[in-house]
Structure formats: C-alpha cells, structure tokens
Design a protein around this motif. Structure first.
Motif, PDB file in Angstrom:
ATOM      1  N   PRO A 240       0.822  -1.213   0.000  1.00  0.00           N
ATOM      2  CA  PRO A 240       0.000   0.000   0.000  1.00  0.00           C
ATOM      3  C   PRO A 240       0.861   1.270   0.000  1.00  0.00           C
ATOM      4  O   PRO A 240       0.518   2.254  -0.646  1.00  0.00           O
ATOM      5  CB  PRO A 240      -0.817  -0.130   1.285  1.00  0.00           C
ATOM      6  CG  PRO A 240      -0.916  -1.605   1.524  1.00  0.00           C
ATOM      7  CD  PRO A 240       0.379  -2.184   1.040  1.00  0.00           C
ATOM      8  N   ILE A 243       2.149   2.106  -3.429  1.00  0.00           N
ATOM      9  CA  ILE A 243       1.098   2.623  -4.314  1.00  0.00           C
ATOM     10  C   ILE A 243       0.966   4.131  -4.147  1.00  0.00           C
ATOM     11  O   ILE A 243       0.895   4.883  -5.125  1.00  0.00           O
ATOM     12  CB  ILE A 243      -0.240   1.907  -4.018  1.00  0.00           C
ATOM     13  CG1 ILE A 243      -0.149   0.436  -4.444  1.00  0.00           C
ATOM     14  CG2 ILE A 243      -1.398   2.597  -4.736  1.00  0.00           C
ATOM     15  CD1 ILE A 243      -1.286  -0.427  -3.963  1.00  0.00           C
ATOM     16  N   VAL A 244       0.982   4.580  -2.890  1.00  0.00           N
ATOM     17  CA  VAL A 244       0.867   6.020  -2.629  1.00  0.00           C
ATOM     18  C   VAL A 244       2.085   6.751  -3.200  1.00  0.00           C
ATOM     19  O   VAL A 244       1.956   7.802  -3.838  1.00  0.00           O
ATOM     20  CB  VAL A 244       0.720   6.279  -1.112  1.00  0.00           C
ATOM     21  CG1 VAL A 244       0.758   7.766  -0.816  1.00  0.00           C
ATOM     22  CG2 VAL A 244      -0.576   5.649  -0.596  1.00  0.00           C
ATOM     23  N   THR A 247       1.771   7.079  -6.978  1.00  0.00           N
ATOM     24  CA  THR A 247       0.857   8.123  -7.460  1.00  0.00           C
ATOM     25  C   THR A 247       1.532   9.492  -7.369  1.00  0.00           C
ATOM     26  O   THR A 247       1.337  10.352  -8.227  1.00  0.00           O
ATOM     27  CB  THR A 247      -0.471   8.144  -6.668  1.00  0.00           C
ATOM     28  OG1 THR A 247      -0.185   8.269  -5.274  1.00  0.00           O
ATOM     29  CG2 THR A 247      -1.273   6.892  -6.906  1.00  0.00           C
TER      30      THR A 247
ATOM     31  N   VAL B 196      -0.609  -5.786  -2.332  1.00  0.00           N
ATOM     32  CA  VAL B 196      -1.698  -5.546  -3.270  1.00  0.00           C
ATOM     33  C   VAL B 196      -1.361  -6.226  -4.593  1.00  0.00           C
ATOM     34  O   VAL B 196      -0.337  -5.928  -5.200  1.00  0.00           O
ATOM     35  CB  VAL B 196      -1.928  -4.042  -3.476  1.00  0.00           C
ATOM     36  CG1 VAL B 196      -2.968  -3.785  -4.560  1.00  0.00           C
ATOM     37  CG2 VAL B 196      -2.350  -3.390  -2.167  1.00  0.00           C
ATOM     38  N   LEU B 199      -4.744  -3.883  -8.810  1.00  0.00           N
ATOM     39  CA  LEU B 199      -5.182  -2.515  -8.553  1.00  0.00           C
ATOM     40  C   LEU B 199      -5.589  -1.911  -9.870  1.00  0.00           C
ATOM     41  O   LEU B 199      -4.813  -1.864 -10.818  1.00  0.00           O
ATOM     42  CB  LEU B 199      -4.058  -1.692  -7.911  1.00  0.00           C
ATOM     43  CG  LEU B 199      -4.392  -0.234  -7.623  1.00  0.00           C
ATOM     44  CD1 LEU B 199      -5.468  -0.104  -6.575  1.00  0.00           C
ATOM     45  CD2 LEU B 199      -3.154   0.526  -7.175  1.00  0.00           C
ATOM     46  N   PHE B 210      -8.057   8.899  -3.449  1.00  0.00           N
ATOM     47  CA  PHE B 210      -7.554   7.611  -3.934  1.00  0.00           C
ATOM     48  C   PHE B 210      -6.932   6.814  -2.791  1.00  0.00           C
ATOM     49  O   PHE B 210      -7.209   5.632  -2.626  1.00  0.00           O
ATOM     50  CB  PHE B 210      -6.538   7.839  -5.056  1.00  0.00           C
ATOM     51  CG  PHE B 210      -5.814   6.589  -5.447  1.00  0.00           C
ATOM     52  CD1 PHE B 210      -6.474   5.590  -6.155  1.00  0.00           C
ATOM     53  CD2 PHE B 210      -4.486   6.389  -5.108  1.00  0.00           C
ATOM     54  CE1 PHE B 210      -5.819   4.418  -6.506  1.00  0.00           C
ATOM     55  CE2 PHE B 210      -3.826   5.219  -5.454  1.00  0.00           C
ATOM     56  CZ  PHE B 210      -4.501   4.238  -6.148  1.00  0.00           C
ATOM     57  N   GLU B 211      -6.125   7.496  -1.992  1.00  0.00           N
ATOM     58  CA  GLU B 211      -5.463   6.806  -0.888  1.00  0.00           C
ATOM     59  C   GLU B 211      -6.495   6.244   0.091  1.00  0.00           C
ATOM     60  O   GLU B 211      -6.388   5.094   0.537  1.00  0.00           O
ATOM     61  CB  GLU B 211      -4.505   7.762  -0.184  1.00  0.00           C
ATOM     62  CG  GLU B 211      -3.527   7.042   0.723  1.00  0.00           C
ATOM     63  CD  GLU B 211      -2.525   7.987   1.388  1.00  0.00           C
ATOM     64  OE1 GLU B 211      -2.294   9.101   0.866  1.00  0.00           O
ATOM     65  OE2 GLU B 211      -1.967   7.601   2.427  1.00  0.00           O
ATOM     66  N   VAL B 214      -8.186   3.171  -1.413  1.00  0.00           N
ATOM     67  CA  VAL B 214      -7.363   1.957  -1.345  1.00  0.00           C
ATOM     68  C   VAL B 214      -7.390   1.387   0.075  1.00  0.00           C
ATOM     69  O   VAL B 214      -7.584   0.190   0.285  1.00  0.00           O
ATOM     70  CB  VAL B 214      -5.905   2.239  -1.786  1.00  0.00           C
ATOM     71  CG1 VAL B 214      -5.008   1.045  -1.511  1.00  0.00           C
ATOM     72  CG2 VAL B 214      -5.864   2.589  -3.267  1.00  0.00           C
ATOM     73  N   ILE B 218      -8.926  -2.212   1.313  1.00  0.00           N
ATOM     74  CA  ILE B 218      -8.116  -3.196   2.040  1.00  0.00           C
ATOM     75  C   ILE B 218      -8.839  -3.632   3.323  1.00  0.00           C
ATOM     76  O   ILE B 218      -8.840  -4.815   3.670  1.00  0.00           O
ATOM     77  CB  ILE B 218      -6.711  -2.622   2.339  1.00  0.00           C
ATOM     78  CG1 ILE B 218      -5.904  -2.543   1.027  1.00  0.00           C
ATOM     79  CG2 ILE B 218      -5.967  -3.474   3.359  1.00  0.00           C
ATOM     80  CD1 ILE B 218      -4.542  -1.907   1.145  1.00  0.00           C
TER      81      ILE B 218
END
Lengths: 263, 245
Positions: A240, A243-244, A247, B196, B199, B210-211, B214, B218
């Motif tokens: 996770p 992913i941040v 972005t 993950v 996605l 968005f964060e 996600v 989860i």
C-alpha cells in the motif's frame, strides 16, 4: 511479449537499480528521451508519432458517423484499438489481438475516457440516432519497452491533432461540407508507468527492465493533477505504501510529459 | 434499462440498498462445490453469483506453452449470457480477455509456481449473475479454488472494491453505484503479506481520495478474508466428518 535477457544481465540491471542507477545512465525517476510529432499521416483525421527512447508508436484517428450507445444517446463514441505489429518485435506474431494488445488498448482507452478528454457531447448529430465515432488506432512500430506510456501519449497527441469534418443535416441525412474544425477536447490525460523491483520504483522501464520487474503500475493523470485511471500488471505485487508513492511520482512526471503536447 | 437515480446516498447517509458507506454487501462462500474439478469455490457477493474451478497441476496443452522452471497459470474469466440485463454474447469480449489477465496476475503472486515445473493449472471463472464487482468476487473465489486443489500458496488472495459515489468514498460498489458513481477502485490483497496484487481504477479521484479508497478497500478485503478462511475450514470439517462416519 518476452525477450531473452541473460541471467548475468538481469543481475546487473537489478544490482544497479538497487544502488539507484540504471544501465542506460538514467536516474530511477527519469524518462528516456521523448519526441512527439503530430500530423504524420495526411489521410487520417489526426495522427501522431511518439518516440520514447527506441520505442516507437504511431497513432492514427479516423472519424465516421455511427449510432450512439443506448445509455448515452447524446454522446459521440470513442473506440481504441491497438496493434502489436509484427515488424515491431521478434516476439510479436501476426494474428488476432492477444491479451497484451487488448490490455494496451483498454488502458489507453480508459485514460482518455475517464478523464473525459474528448468532449463527446459535442459529437452528437441527432440524439439517439447519429453521432460521430472517433476511432483511435494505436500502431506499435518498435518495441523497446513501456508501450503503455508511449501509446497513451501518442493517442492524446493524435486526438489534439484531429480535425472533424464540417457537416449539415438535410432531410435527416448528414452531408459533409468543405473545411474542418478541431476535435473538441477537454483534457490531456498523461499515463505514467512505474516498475517495481524489490523495494525500488522505476519510471519508464525499457525492454530489458520489463523482463525483471516484479510488477508495473500505470497511472493516468488528468490536467488537474487528479488520478483518472490505474492498471496494475505483472505477476508481482505492490505494498500500500508503494502505491501512494507511485501516485506521487506519476503526478510529478505527468506535468513534465504534458509539456510535450501542443494544446 | 433502469433509470438513473439522482442521489446514491440519502440524507441519513445510507445507500440505495440501505448500506452504510463502509459496509460490505452480504457475502456467502462455499468451498468444494464441483466434483470433477480439483478445486472449486462458489461465492455470492451481493447479487453476484460466481463459480470458480481449478484443474491441475497437470500437463500443459499445448505442450510448448510449458516452462522448464515453473508452473504456468491460465485463467479464463467468463460471463454467462444470462448473467446481465441484456444478453451477453458467449464469445469472449475484450473486457473478459483483459479481466482474465488481471485476475491471473492477481492470483499468481500467491502461488508457489516454482514447485511444479513443466506443468500448468487452469482456473475457470464463470459469472452466473453479475451485480458490480465481479472481478473482485472472482478473485476471492478463485483463490479458494486454488487452495481447495491443494496447491501450495504463500497466502490467500482476497479482493474488494472501494469507490466514490456522490461526494463520498464508499466500500464495495454494487451495479448501479458502479455505473452511475464517480470512481471505482478494485483491489486484491494478500492479508498476511500486506501486498496488493490487483489494482485498477476508473473515474476521477484526488490523490487523497484515492489513498483513502485503497485503504477502505483493504479493510473490506480483511473482512472477506475472515469469511474465506471460515469457508475453507468448513469444507475440511465436513470432509473430516465424512471420513469418521
């Protein structure tokens, strides 16, 4: 879409990236040299060629009239298709589109569609009956990695270059007139792809790097810096936190890439 | 076609089907539902009804697709013609081809593919009824089918979507919310590895939205994971009873 990379080379690429370097001298967050040319194909309503390092993608657009979808009777239709042309790589074979070319087309399509890049409301001729259909055909001419970003950029560049035929309606028939107007566009989405190797993220993986990355993440960013489409690919995973981070990098890179597009 | 509702969240903060914004639809899972498959699972996630079956590890057909150092995963996601409002042609659509690929790539990180060189497994997913979020429910079921086939896994894979409807980030979009809503973020997750594996996103979200989408997805995954484990245990408890009888 695999290309052979020897184990020695794989290890070398991996170790360099671990140390924050890359085989071709780039930093982890650097793109290869990008060139965008518009208006390559006169017969097409719009076209563009993107060179991303040695990766080369040509996109042509055509506009025809057709029927709207029943759930959006007042909007024009956008369709994206991608061809992994056999001359682009020894790994590409002639034949119907495989899952790689379908995925590529759908990622490019989603970036344009979800950012509402084309003002489809202005493509309606007669509600529920006749609208303009914009065909975006992605033609991969040389595969040296990161086809997604090159194709997405070329597609938007081609759309920005696309001319709509002038027309008038006589007795319910569409009659084309002389002259053209530019295709109405509202946004310039940019897709940024990151590869993950261990705990490192790299921007714009090239062909050999693509063979050793665990997974990729393609992120489409609209003009406002918001996220409008994402696709994870490859048989690895992202945490996770990564992913941040991805972005964040994508938003920075999108600003840089958008400068290559003439509005 | 059903008409589009004006508001997806009412004044009380409830959604069209009466759920709170962070509430899952009812989920029911059963493992070992098909006798011919090596592993199988059935899931009802809201109105989604999905069957997943696994065959293998077995010899690859055609043989040239096999790999010398690992097992090959193949996945076919398919929707029944009667699973949606308007009949869907049974021929695989471009959407189904893409989903087959992303589902396979969501499951692959969990499987010890290096244990079975030169062989392959086939994962077949049939959507019998669709209600938004089919790819997620398919992954949840397919991961169980792989486990049911006795194939060694690093972790289970569980999937759930979050998204944005009206102006709120919500969990687990159903059909109408998916179609009318602002954005959809399906996530597949390996709970014990914090990884993950799928996605995707469509729609428009700010980085903060968005964060949180996600993270919310989860959280949803973790809840479904508890049901997944329960379903797997139930199957083996039943087998145990049968053996003891």
């Amino acid at each position: 879409m695999s290309t052979l990379v020897t184990r020695v080379r794989q290890r070398q690429i991996g170790q360099l990236i671990d140390a924050g370097k890359r085989l071709d001298g780039r930093g982890l967050g650097d793109y290869r040299e990008i060139k965008v040319e518009q208006g390559i194909i006169e017969r097409a309503e719009g076209s563009a060629r993107v060179l991303l390092g040695k990766t080369e993608v040509l996109v042509g657009t055509k506009i025809e009239t057709g029927e709207p979808f029943p759930d959006t009777p007042n909007e024009g239709v956008q369709t994206v298709n991608a061809e992994l042309v056999p001359l682009a790589s020894a790994a590409f074979e002639p034949g119907p589109p495989d899952e790689n070319s379908i995925e590529l087309a759908r990622i490019v399509d989603r970036g344009i569609r979800e950012s509402k890049a084309i003002d489809t409301a202005k493509l309606c001729i007669e509600a529920g009956k006749k609208v303009f259909v914009v065909f975006v055909d992605v033609y991969v001419l040389n595969h040296d990695g990161n086809l997604i970003d090159a194709s997405a950029l070329a597609a938007v560049a081609a759309l920005l270059n696309t001319k709509m035929p002038n027309y008038e309606i006589k007795d319910g028939e569409v009659i084309l007139k002389a002259g053209y107007t530019p295709l109405p566009m509202k946004s310039r989405p940019i897709t940024v792809t990151l590869g993950k190797i261990g705990d490192k993220l790299i921007v714009d993986p090239w062909l050999e790097e693509e063979q050793i990355i665990d997974a990729r993440l393609s992120i489409a960013i609209n003009d406002d810096g918001n996220i409008c489409a994402i696709q994870k690919g490859g048989s690895g995973y992202f945490t996770p936190k990564q992913i941040v981070e991805a972005t964040k990098i994508a938003r920075e890179k999108a600003v840089e890439l958008r400068k290559k597009l003439e509005w | 076609m059903s008409e589009k509702p004006e508001k997806l969240i009412d004044k009380k903060g409830l959604r069209l089907d009466g759920r709170k914004i962070d509430e899952l639809r009812p989920v029911k899972i059963e493992v070992g539902v098909l006798s011919n498959a090596d592993g199988s699972a059935y899931i009802e996630h809201g109105k989604n009804k999905i069957l997943a079956a696994v065959f293998g590890p077995r010899e690859m057909h055609p043989k040239h697709l096999s790999l010398p150092d690992r097992m090959v995963l193949r996945c076919r996601y398919h929707m029944a013609p009667f699973s949606v409002q308007e009949r869907k042609s049974p021929a695989p659509s471009r959407r189904e081809v893409e989903l087959s690929k992303v589902i396979r790539e969501a499951l692959e990180p969990a499987v010890f593919v290096e244990y079975y060189p030169r062989s392959g497994i086939d994962i077949f997913v049939e959507v019998l009824q669709a209600d938004g979020g089919t790819r997620c429910a398919s992954i949840t079921a397919a991961a169980l089918a792989i486990a049911d086939a006795g194939i060694p896994m690093r972790d289970l894979v569980v999937a759930c979507a979050a998204g944005k409807i009206d102006d709120k980030v919500v969990l687990d979009l159903m059909d109408t919310e998916d179609k009318v809503g602002v954005a959809d973020v399906p996530v597949a997750f390996m709970p014990n590895l914090n990884a993950v594996t799928l996605l995707q996103m469509d729609g428009i979200l700010t980085p903060d939205e968005f964060e949180s989408a996600v993270n919310l997805a989860i959280e949803g995954c973790k809840k479904i994971y508890a049901l997944q484990k329960e379903a797997l245990k139930t199957k083996y408890m039943n087998t145990k009873e049968e053996v003891e009888e």
